[in-house]
Design a protein around this motif. Structure first.
Motif, PDB file in Angstrom:
ATOM      1  N   GLN A 255      39.699  28.840  34.425  1.00 38.34           N
ATOM      2  CA  GLN A 255      40.531  29.828  33.725  1.00 38.34           C
ATOM      3  C   GLN A 255      41.241  30.744  34.715  1.00 38.34           C
ATOM      4  OE1 GLN A 255      38.322  32.470  31.120  1.00 38.34           O
ATOM      5  NE2 GLN A 255      40.077  33.850  30.879  1.00 38.34           N
ATOM      6  N   ALA A 256      40.499  31.207  35.716  1.00 33.26           N
ATOM      7  CA  ALA A 256      41.093  32.100  36.714  1.00 33.26           C
ATOM      8  C   ALA A 256      42.184  31.398  37.515  1.00 33.26           C
ATOM      9  CB  ALA A 256      40.001  32.629  37.649  1.00 33.26           C
ATOM     10  N   VAL A 257      41.970  30.102  37.809  1.00 31.51           N
ATOM     11  CA  VAL A 257      42.977  29.322  38.536  1.00 31.51           C
ATOM     12  C   VAL A 257      44.253  29.210  37.718  1.00 31.51           C
ATOM     13  CG1 VAL A 257      43.543  27.028  39.409  1.00 31.51           C
ATOM     14  CG2 VAL A 257      41.312  28.023  39.928  1.00 31.51           C
ATOM     15  N   TRP A 258      44.115  28.858  36.425  1.00 32.00           N
ATOM     16  CA  TRP A 258      45.296  28.689  35.567  1.00 32.00           C
ATOM     17  C   TRP A 258      46.064  29.992  35.412  1.00 32.00           C
ATOM     18  CZ3 TRP A 258      46.323  24.098  35.954  1.00 32.00           C
ATOM     19  CH2 TRP A 258      45.508  23.034  35.566  1.00 32.00           C
ATOM     20  N   GLU A 259      45.340  31.107  35.257  1.00 31.87           N
ATOM     21  CA  GLU A 259      45.982  32.373  34.922  1.00 31.87           C
ATOM     22  C   GLU A 259      46.338  33.212  36.150  1.00 31.87           C
ATOM     23  OE1 GLU A 259      43.369  34.336  32.189  1.00 31.87           O
ATOM     24  OE2 GLU A 259      43.538  32.765  30.668  1.00 31.87           O
ATOM     25  N   SER A 260      46.006  32.703  37.354  1.00 31.59           N
ATOM     26  CA  SER A 260      46.266  33.437  38.610  1.00 31.59           C
ATOM     27  C   SER A 260      45.677  34.844  38.542  1.00 31.59           C
ATOM     28  CB  SER A 260      47.774  33.500  38.901  1.00 31.59           C
ATOM     29  OG  SER A 260      48.282  32.217  39.188  1.00 31.59           O
ATOM     30  N   LYS A 261      44.408  34.910  38.135  1.00 33.31           N
ATOM     31  CA  LYS A 261      43.701  36.187  38.072  1.00 33.31           C
ATOM     32  C   LYS A 261      42.584  36.209  39.114  1.00 33.31           C
ATOM     33  CE  LYS A 261      44.588  37.513  33.278  1.00 33.31           C
ATOM     34  NZ  LYS A 261      43.969  37.875  31.979  1.00 33.31           N
ATOM     35  N   LYS A 262      42.327  37.393  39.637  1.00 33.50           N
ATOM     36  CA  LYS A 262      41.255  37.528  40.619  1.00 33.50           C
ATOM     37  C   LYS A 262      39.907  37.196  39.977  1.00 33.50           C
ATOM     38  CE  LYS A 262      43.560  40.776  43.723  1.00 33.50           C
ATOM     39  NZ  LYS A 262      43.454  42.048  44.465  1.00 33.50           N
TER      40      LYS A 262
ATOM     41  N   LYS B 266      25.760  36.469  47.779  1.00 36.42           N
ATOM     42  CA  LYS B 266      26.642  37.595  48.068  1.00 36.42           C
ATOM     43  C   LYS B 266      27.758  37.672  47.035  1.00 36.42           C
ATOM     44  CE  LYS B 266      25.869  38.083  53.029  1.00 36.42           C
ATOM     45  NZ  LYS B 266      26.491  38.240  54.367  1.00 36.42           N
ATOM     46  N   GLU B 267      28.164  38.913  46.753  1.00 39.36           N
ATOM     47  CA  GLU B 267      29.276  39.127  45.821  1.00 39.36           C
ATOM     48  C   GLU B 267      30.586  38.989  46.576  1.00 39.36           C
ATOM     49  OE1 GLU B 267      29.211  42.416  42.845  1.00 39.36           O
ATOM     50  OE2 GLU B 267      31.053  43.029  43.883  1.00 39.36           O
ATOM     51  N   ARG B 268      31.541  38.303  45.957  1.00 35.12           N
ATOM     52  CA  ARG B 268      32.850  38.101  46.564  1.00 35.12           C
ATOM     53  C   ARG B 268      33.941  38.326  45.510  1.00 35.12           C
ATOM     54  NH1 ARG B 268      30.510  38.586  50.664  1.00 35.12           N
ATOM     55  NH2 ARG B 268      30.091  37.033  52.294  1.00 35.12           N
ATOM     56  N   LEU B 269      35.013  38.991  45.912  1.00 35.93           N
ATOM     57  CA  LEU B 269      36.205  39.115  45.078  1.00 35.93           C
ATOM     58  C   LEU B 269      37.273  38.239  45.710  1.00 35.93           C
ATOM     59  CD1 LEU B 269      37.561  40.449  42.626  1.00 35.93           C
ATOM     60  CD2 LEU B 269      38.364  42.253  44.159  1.00 35.93           C
ATOM     61  N   ILE B 270      37.701  37.205  44.984  1.00 35.78           N
ATOM     62  CA  ILE B 270      38.582  36.200  45.584  1.00 35.78           C
ATOM     63  C   ILE B 270      39.800  35.957  44.700  1.00 35.78           C
ATOM     64  CG2 ILE B 270      36.721  35.038  46.838  1.00 35.78           C
ATOM     65  CD1 ILE B 270      36.576  33.008  44.576  1.00 35.78           C
ATOM     66  N   GLU B 271      40.790  35.323  45.305  1.00 39.90           N
ATOM     67  CA  GLU B 271      41.999  34.904  44.586  1.00 39.90           C
ATOM     68  C   GLU B 271      41.988  33.372  44.519  1.00 39.90           C
ATOM     69  OE1 GLU B 271      45.154  36.601  46.836  1.00 39.90           O
ATOM     70  OE2 GLU B 271      44.714  38.674  46.214  1.00 39.90           O
ATOM     71  N   PRO B 272      41.618  32.807  43.378  1.00 41.26           N
ATOM     72  CA  PRO B 272      41.452  31.349  43.269  1.00 41.26           C
ATOM     73  C   PRO B 272      42.796  30.623  43.223  1.00 41.26           C
ATOM     74  CG  PRO B 272      41.076  32.373  41.141  1.00 41.26           C
ATOM     75  CD  PRO B 272      41.287  33.493  42.116  1.00 41.26           C
TER      76      PRO B 272
ATOM     77  N   GLN C 130      33.231  35.955  37.056  1.00 41.01           N
ATOM     78  CA  GLN C 130      33.869  36.833  36.074  1.00 41.01           C
ATOM     79  C   GLN C 130      35.352  36.961  36.390  1.00 41.01           C
ATOM     80  OE1 GLN C 130      31.972  40.684  35.380  1.00 41.01           O
ATOM     81  NE2 GLN C 130      33.991  41.648  35.221  1.00 41.01           N
ATOM     82  N   VAL C 131      36.187  36.640  35.401  1.00 39.23           N
ATOM     83  CA  VAL C 131      37.639  36.750  35.577  1.00 39.23           C
ATOM     84  C   VAL C 131      38.044  38.217  35.454  1.00 39.23           C
ATOM     85  CG1 VAL C 131      39.897  36.040  34.728  1.00 39.23           C
ATOM     86  CG2 VAL C 131      37.965  34.446  34.609  1.00 39.23           C
ATOM     87  N   GLU C 132      38.730  38.715  36.460  1.00 35.71           N
ATOM     88  CA  GLU C 132      39.205  40.099  36.458  1.00 35.71           C
ATOM     89  C   GLU C 132      40.535  40.202  35.704  1.00 35.71           C
ATOM     90  OE1 GLU C 132      37.293  42.757  38.564  1.00 35.71           O
ATOM     91  OE2 GLU C 132      36.072  41.149  37.668  1.00 35.71           O
ATOM     92  N   ASP C 133      40.886  41.425  35.303  1.00 32.69           N
ATOM     93  CA  ASP C 133      42.166  41.643  34.625  1.00 32.69           C
ATOM     94  C   ASP C 133      43.338  41.570  35.600  1.00 32.69           C
ATOM     95  OD1 ASP C 133      40.941  42.007  32.161  1.00 32.69           O
ATOM     96  OD2 ASP C 133      40.695  44.172  32.471  1.00 32.69           O
ATOM     97  N   GLU C 134      43.071  41.873  36.854  1.00 35.43           N
ATOM     98  CA  GLU C 134      44.133  41.943  37.858  1.00 35.43           C
ATOM     99  C   GLU C 134      44.614  40.545  38.258  1.00 35.43           C
ATOM    100  OE1 GLU C 134      44.920  43.824  42.330  1.00 35.43           O
ATOM    101  OE2 GLU C 134      42.944  43.954  41.380  1.00 35.43           O
ATOM    102  N   THR C 135      45.923  40.346  38.223  1.00 37.21           N
ATOM    103  CA  THR C 135      46.506  39.077  38.657  1.00 37.21           C
ATOM    104  C   THR C 135      46.887  39.169  40.144  1.00 37.21           C
ATOM    105  OG1 THR C 135      48.727  39.771  37.991  1.00 37.21           O
ATOM    106  CG2 THR C 135      47.413  38.582  36.357  1.00 37.21           C
ATOM    107  N   PHE C 136      47.280  38.039  40.695  1.00 37.54           N
ATOM    108  CA  PHE C 136      47.708  38.010  42.095  1.00 37.54           C
ATOM    109  C   PHE C 136      48.863  37.029  42.225  1.00 37.54           C
ATOM    110  CE2 PHE C 136      44.634  34.624  41.627  1.00 37.54           C
ATOM    111  CZ  PHE C 136      45.173  33.582  42.355  1.00 37.54           C
ATOM    112  N   LYS C 137      49.606  37.155  43.312  1.00 35.15           N
ATOM    113  CA  LYS C 137      50.709  36.238  43.576  1.00 35.15           C
ATOM    114  C   LYS C 137      50.254  35.128  44.507  1.00 35.15           C
ATOM    115  CE  LYS C 137      54.579  39.444  42.894  1.00 35.15           C
ATOM    116  NZ  LYS C 137      55.797  40.038  43.507  1.00 35.15           N
TER     117      LYS C 137
END
Length: 321
Positions: free
Chosen positions: A146-153, A166-172, A204-211
């Motif tokens: 889902q995160a990959v399709w929607e370009s969400k962090k 370990k916890e990681r915040l990534i851009e898939p 967990q899919v975040e609300d924030e998107t990325f480019k």
């Protein structure tokens, strides 16, 4: 949507050659009048659609346009019939029935290519699973996808090789199926990294998107990543002589050892060879498993290591009794 319907009309005419307004209306679940309006719209857009009158009449595309509509050649069509493993489609929750999909493709391609496409279907089957299937738990795959399709962090708890989480915040950026395993390619702090999906404990899919990086190509990146991984693997080469009786076993267990060189048998029929391992301990354990059917020539200190390991095994089982 009308645009979708107009495209579907062209595809239907491309595949079937000629169709009446009633046949098109039934296929697309609209009225005959709607089909006539659509034909006017296509003609006004410069699409060469003609209407043949009479008992055998109907709408059709001009032949020279039909040949250009798909642009597919025989190699393209063959590749369409080489379906990926059903297991991978199941992981992605794509409930595609290969038989139904291939039947649709077969009906859609030009008749001149149909026999060759059918032959590919009947002669080649792709199975990416291993002989002894060990199903990895990929419970986070749906969330990752889902995160990959929607370009969400994506926030993940990832288990490293040493077991630490370990916890990681990534851009898939994309998913890669390597054999029967899934890997996530993602950007973290501007650096590209690979994550084995089975090691993602929670996601967990975040609300924030990325480019997405403009110049990023998933296939090209993965090929380069594989090359770098292989180049960085440790290497430990061993020269041995192998009894011919165990050659089939060594070939079968090829993923644990790599044949670098294999020479012609000597007079006693033993076969000189060079084997490559990741490290010395891996070599000792492998060679010990073949007992008196493999003799070490070099490195010179390796036979002593094998003997020491063998003595440890003997002492262990003596103490057990």
């Amino acid at each position: 949507m009308r645009a979708d319907r107009l495209m579907n009309i062209m595809i239907l005419l491309q595949n079937r050659g000629k169709m009446t307004a009633k046949e098109l209306a039934n296929e697309l679940e609209v009225s005959d009048r709607t089909i006539h309006r659509d034909m006017d719209a296509l003609s006004n857009a410069g699409i060469p659609i003609v209407s043949d009158r009479g008992k055998e009449g109907g709408w059709r595309l001009l032949d020279n346009f039909r040949s250009k509509l798909s642009g597919l050649n025989i190699d393209d069509i063959k590749s369409l019939f080489l379906f990926p493993s059903g297991k991978l489609l199941e992981d992605l929750e794509l409930n595609i029935q290969a038989l139904d999909t291939r039947q649709k493709l077969l009906a859609a391609i030009p008749g001149t290519f149909r026999d060759e496409a059918q032959a590919i279907w009947e002669r080649i089957h792709i199975d990416s699973s291993t002989w002894r299937q060990s199903k990895e738990k990929v419970h986070a795959l749906k969330t990752v996808q889902q995160a990959v399709w929607e370009s969400k962090k994506l926030k993940i708890y990832y288990e490293q090789a040493d077991g630490e989480q370990k916890e990681r915040l990534i851009e898939p950026l994309g998913l890669v199926a390597k054999g029967n395993r899934w890997y996530l390619v993602a950007s973290r702090n501007g650096e590209l990294r690979n994550y084995r999906v089975s090691r993602i404990q929670t996601a967990q899919v975040e609300d924030e998107t990325f480019k997405r990086p403009i110049d990023f190509n998933l296939a090209d990146y993965w090929e380069q990543s594989k090359k770098e991984f292989i180049q960085n693997l440790p290497q430990y080469d061993v020269q041995v002589e192998i009894h011919p009786a165990i050659i089939p076993r060594i070939n079968f267990t090829g993923k644990f050892v790599q044949f670098i060189q294999r020479k012609n048998p000597k007079e006693d029929k033993w076969i000189p060879a060079t084997l490559r391992f990741n490290d010395k301990q891996e070599a000792v354990e492998f060679i010990l498993g073949f007992a008196n059917k493999m003799r070490v020539i070099s490195p010179e200190d390796l036979p002593d290591k094998v003997v020491s390991a063998a003595m440890s095994v003997i002492e262990f089982y003596k103490n057990k009794s």
